[in-house]
Write an enzyme that holds these catalytic residues in place. Structure first.
Site: not given
Length: 309
Positions: A114, A89-90, A247, A198, A11
């Site tokens: 998510r 991440s994503l 994660q 996170h 993102q």
């Protein structure tokens, strides 16, 4: 022949009008995603509004679809299959699709959920994320540990040497930012995100994500993949599943991920997806790496020319 890696952004790389024209694999990928989501994702990406595209439940499938579409197009045009993949991440979901661990349609559904889970975990306005520049990782971790008491704050992304993102509740974030400045941080910047990703505040989202992932089949990777939570290779589908849950509330170890990839013999890295954030980080982590960016059809053609030299 030097080894090649693909990395996929998370993102922050989205913007209305990204990608330019859609053709072949790219258009088909957006049509496939739209069928899963029940709305026209391509129109949202091209026309906005930007406020909607910036909401994480829409941002996540948009970035996943853009990245996978570019990946498919690159393969269609003859770019080599990489030795290893990873995502920030994503972006790890894009990497898992590339490695044939996840079906694309399952990944689209998962990242849409998510985004919803992450947004709902913390009320809007009660938490955030801040970039800290100019301090060592251990310094930032120590400051967070000292100041996180009744309020949660922790290091969320280790992006490159001297660049750490912290996440948490606003009061604790403010205290850590001040302490980082006193410790010699060159600069701090608030990120335009809607929740403290996170961090431990994402535990409710992780619990929901665990349930969502339980209903999806994961395959053994066809391309080696390094995951965020431990910056290590993983080839077992069930461990990959567990790492995706972890994660949600754990730091993204991007610096260590690139170090791991380079140590495996990779000398060329293609960032595949909107923007060019990871290419900048990767150069800061290891200046010997040759970076390429595929974020549009024009850039794909340029990269193909460079790789053929």
């Amino acid at each position: 022949m030097s080894k090649l890696a693909y990395v996929f952004p998370g993102q922050g790389s989205q913007k209305v009008g990204m990608l330019g024209d859609a053709e072949s694999a790219l258009a088909a990928t957006f049509e496939e995603a739209s069928a899963v989501l029940g709305y026209d994702l391509w129109t949202l990406v091209q026309e906005g509004p930007s406020e909607k595209l910036g909401r994480t439940e829409f941002t996540q499938p948009a970035l996943l679809t853009a990245s996978v579409g570019l990946w498919r197009l690159a393969l269609e045009k003859g770019v080599s299959v990489p030795h290893v993949v990873a995502g920030h991440s994503l972006g790890e979901y894009s990497a898992l699709v590339a490695a044939s661990v996840l079906k694309f349609s399952d990944a689209v559904s998962l990242v849409s959920k998510r985004g919803q889970f992450m947004q709902n975990a913390v009320p809007v306005g009660e938490g955030g994320m801040v970039v800290v520049l100019g301090l060592k990782d251990e310094e930032v971790k120590a400051i967070c540990a000292d100041l996180s008491g009744s309020k949660i704050v922790q290091a969320a992304n280790f992006n490159a040497p001297g660049q750490v993102v912290i996440a948490g509740e606003n009061e604790a974030l403010d205290a850590v930012v001040e302490a980082c400045k006193e410790a010699g941080a060159k600069r701090t910047m608030s990120l335009s995100v809607s929740a403290p990703f996170h961090s431990a505040l994402m535990q409710p989202a992780a619990d929901q994500m665990e349930d969502a992932l339980a209903g999806v089949s994961l395959n053994a990777p066809q391309i080696r993949i390094v995951q965020n939570v431990d910056a290590d290779f993983c080839d077992d589908p069930e461990n990959i599943r567990k790492n995706l849950v972890k994660q949600m509330y754990s730091a993204v170890l991007w610096t260590d991920t690139i170090i791991k990839i380079a140590a495996d013999g990779v000398s060329r890295i293609i960032e595949c997806g909107p923007g060019r954030v990871l290419s900048g980080l990767n150069r800061r982590i290891d200046k010997s790496l040759v970076s390429y960016t595929i974020n549009s059809l024009d850039s794909l053609n340029s990269v193909m020319g460079e790789l053929s030299r």
